[in-house]
Design a protein around this motif. Structure first.
Motif, PDB file in Angstrom:
ATOM      1  N   GLU A  78       1.028  -1.053  -0.160  1.00  0.00           N
ATOM      2  CA  GLU A  78      -0.087   0.247  -0.007  1.00  0.00           C
ATOM      3  C   GLU A  78       1.020   1.013   0.036  1.00  0.00           C
ATOM      4  O   GLU A  78       0.652   2.288  -0.733  1.00  0.00           O
ATOM      5  N   ASN A  79       1.975   1.124   0.951  1.00  0.00           N
ATOM      6  CA  ASN A  79       2.805   2.283   0.892  1.00  0.00           C
ATOM      7  C   ASN A  79       3.301   2.577  -0.674  1.00  0.00           C
ATOM      8  O   ASN A  79       3.383   3.810  -0.978  1.00  0.00           O
ATOM      9  N   LEU A  80       3.994   1.550  -1.207  1.00  0.00           N
ATOM     10  CA  LEU A  80       4.641   1.615  -2.513  1.00  0.00           C
ATOM     11  C   LEU A  80       3.585   2.157  -3.461  1.00  0.00           C
ATOM     12  O   LEU A  80       3.931   3.238  -4.335  1.00  0.00           O
ATOM     13  N   PHE A  81       2.536   1.854  -3.470  1.00  0.00           N
ATOM     14  CA  PHE A  81       1.526   2.064  -4.466  1.00  0.00           C
ATOM     15  C   PHE A  81       1.194   3.608  -4.182  1.00  0.00           C
ATOM     16  O   PHE A  81       1.012   4.581  -4.909  1.00  0.00           O
ATOM     17  N   ALA A  82       1.028   4.030  -2.871  1.00  0.00           N
ATOM     18  CA  ALA A  82       0.500   5.380  -2.432  1.00  0.00           C
ATOM     19  C   ALA A  82       1.551   6.517  -3.002  1.00  0.00           C
ATOM     20  O   ALA A  82       1.095   7.500  -3.524  1.00  0.00           O
ATOM     21  N   LEU A  83       2.821   6.056  -2.773  1.00  0.00           N
ATOM     22  CA  LEU A  83       3.763   7.016  -3.078  1.00  0.00           C
ATOM     23  C   LEU A  83       3.841   7.251  -4.710  1.00  0.00           C
ATOM     24  O   LEU A  83       3.937   8.542  -5.015  1.00  0.00           O
ATOM     25  N   PRO A  97      -6.106  20.125  -0.984  1.00  0.00           N
ATOM     26  CA  PRO A  97      -6.373  19.555   0.364  1.00  0.00           C
ATOM     27  C   PRO A  97      -6.452  18.125  -0.026  1.00  0.00           C
ATOM     28  O   PRO A  97      -5.954  17.390   1.038  1.00  0.00           O
ATOM     29  N   SER A  98      -7.246  17.457  -1.112  1.00  0.00           N
ATOM     30  CA  SER A  98      -7.003  16.161  -1.375  1.00  0.00           C
ATOM     31  C   SER A  98      -5.812  15.406  -1.361  1.00  0.00           C
ATOM     32  O   SER A  98      -5.606  14.460  -1.156  1.00  0.00           O
ATOM     33  N   THR A  99      -4.816  16.342  -1.860  1.00  0.00           N
ATOM     34  CA  THR A  99      -3.422  15.794  -2.099  1.00  0.00           C
ATOM     35  C   THR A  99      -2.852  15.612  -0.677  1.00  0.00           C
ATOM     36  O   THR A  99      -2.161  14.786  -0.619  1.00  0.00           O
ATOM     37  N   LYS A 100      -2.745  16.643   0.033  1.00  0.00           N
ATOM     38  CA  LYS A 100      -2.362  16.568   1.233  1.00  0.00           C
ATOM     39  C   LYS A 100      -2.828  15.577   2.133  1.00  0.00           C
ATOM     40  O   LYS A 100      -2.288  14.834   3.004  1.00  0.00           O
ATOM     41  N   ASN A 101      -4.188  15.503   2.208  1.00  0.00           N
ATOM     42  CA  ASN A 101      -5.045  14.663   3.067  1.00  0.00           C
ATOM     43  C   ASN A 101      -4.444  13.014   2.563  1.00  0.00           C
ATOM     44  O   ASN A 101      -4.618  12.373   3.420  1.00  0.00           O
ATOM     45  N   PHE A 102      -4.368  12.805   1.417  1.00  0.00           N
ATOM     46  CA  PHE A 102      -4.092  11.634   0.978  1.00  0.00           C
ATOM     47  C   PHE A 102      -2.560  11.161   1.379  1.00  0.00           C
ATOM     48  O   PHE A 102      -2.592  10.004   2.006  1.00  0.00           O
ATOM     49  N   ILE A 103      -1.587  11.931   1.568  1.00  0.00           N
ATOM     50  CA  ILE A 103      -0.229  11.374   2.119  1.00  0.00           C
ATOM     51  C   ILE A 103      -0.442  11.422   3.641  1.00  0.00           C
ATOM     52  O   ILE A 103       0.200  10.673   3.993  1.00  0.00           O
ATOM     53  N   LEU A 104      -1.191  12.333   4.174  1.00  0.00           N
ATOM     54  CA  LEU A 104      -1.058  12.330   5.461  1.00  0.00           C
ATOM     55  C   LEU A 104      -1.793  10.987   6.090  1.00  0.00           C
ATOM     56  O   LEU A 104      -1.540  10.546   7.277  1.00  0.00           O
TER      57      LEU A 104
END
Length: 280
Positions: A78-83, A97-104
């Motif tokens: 999940e981490n590798l895909f999310a990155l 906000p959606s970009t920031k919330n995604f990584i947070l």
């Protein structure tokens, strides 16, 4: 506290020779498949196209898992895909906000896992994915958090290198740490260059070789070694012909900037790129 933390890492390494838990052969094969997906995303001609493609690949990838895997391996994937997804979200709109919330959201998962699992019980691949998530989230954190996590991150990389971890991903991550850390805090272009070169050499995946070469070229560019920079960009292109990333990096270089500067201050660099191209 810092001495205690370092002593803990050292003791863990002395006791185990490395990190205690390693992935199964099947779990490692999934990581390798995912690294190839991450690499192929750089073939797409637009950020939106890449993000849409990744969404489709995500569904296919996770539905193709046929054997039971550990919770740690699952979180690593999940981490590798999310990155990779975050990379393109950030390119499209880093202030959304959606970009920031995604990584947070992924950052919180990593911090919670780390709190519940001591360093000597984690696998190499988990640590690499987790600290990449943490490093990516750094611009959104408080200064005190950045310092604390940055020191912790370096200690983990140093411990993995001391344990002779042969993963190019490690040397890319460690190289980026040395690239972005201020000199007074331990940053070193020479060390970054050494580690990017090592990543390109040992791979073993094409993803690790490709980005090792690209980041190596950008340190060389910053050191005004344009011939070596171009040679390594050409080598990266041979690994992934017709990719969209190397031409983008070249466009930054043409404007007198490099990809590491871009990651640190996208707005400032793109202003220079537009000016170099005669646009306001």
């Amino acid at each position: 506290m810092k001495k205690t933390l370092f002593a803990f890492f050292a003791a863990a390494l002395c006791a185990t020779g490395a990190f205690c838990v390693e992935f199964t052969e099947y779990e490692n094969s999934l990581v390798n498949q995912l690294l190839q997906i991450k690499l192929e995303s750089r073939m797409k001609k637009s950020d939106k196209e890449a993000l849409d493609w990744l969404s489709s690949e995500r569904e296919k990838f996770f539905s193709s898992i046929t054997e039971k895997i550990s919770d740690e391996a699952s979180l690593t994937l999940e981490n590798l895909f999310a990155l990779e997804e975050y990379h393109f979200m950030w390119e499209i709109d880093d202030e959304a906000p959606s970009t920031k919330n995604f990584i947070l959201k992924h950052y919180e998962k990593v911090i919670n896992w780390n709190d519940a699992h001591p360093i000597d019980t984690r696998s190499e691949w988990y640590n690499l994915s987790a600290y990449d998530i943490i490093n990516t989230t750094m611009p959104l954190l408080k200064y005190s958090q950045k310092i604390s996590l940055g020191l912790e991150e370096k200690k983990v990389y140093d411990a993995m290198i001391a344990a002779n971890c042969q993963k190019g991903f490690l040397y890319i991550s460690a190289g980026l740490w040395y690239s972005f850390a201020p000199a007074i805090g331990g940053g070193s272009d020479a060390k970054a260059k050494e580690y990017f070169a090592k990543a390109a050499k040992i791979g073993p995946s094409n993803y690790e070789k490709f980005f090792g070469l690209v980041y190596l070229s950008q340190v060389e560019f910053s050191q005004n070694d344009k011939a070596a920079c171009e040679r390594h960009l050409q080598e990266a292109n041979m690994i992934l012909p017709d990719n969209a990333y190397v031409p983008f990096v070249r466009s930054l270089n043409k404007a007198g900037c490099d990809a590491l500067e871009y990651a640190d201050d996208k707005e400032k660099v793109m202003s220079k790129v537009k000016k170099a191209n005669g646009r306001k």
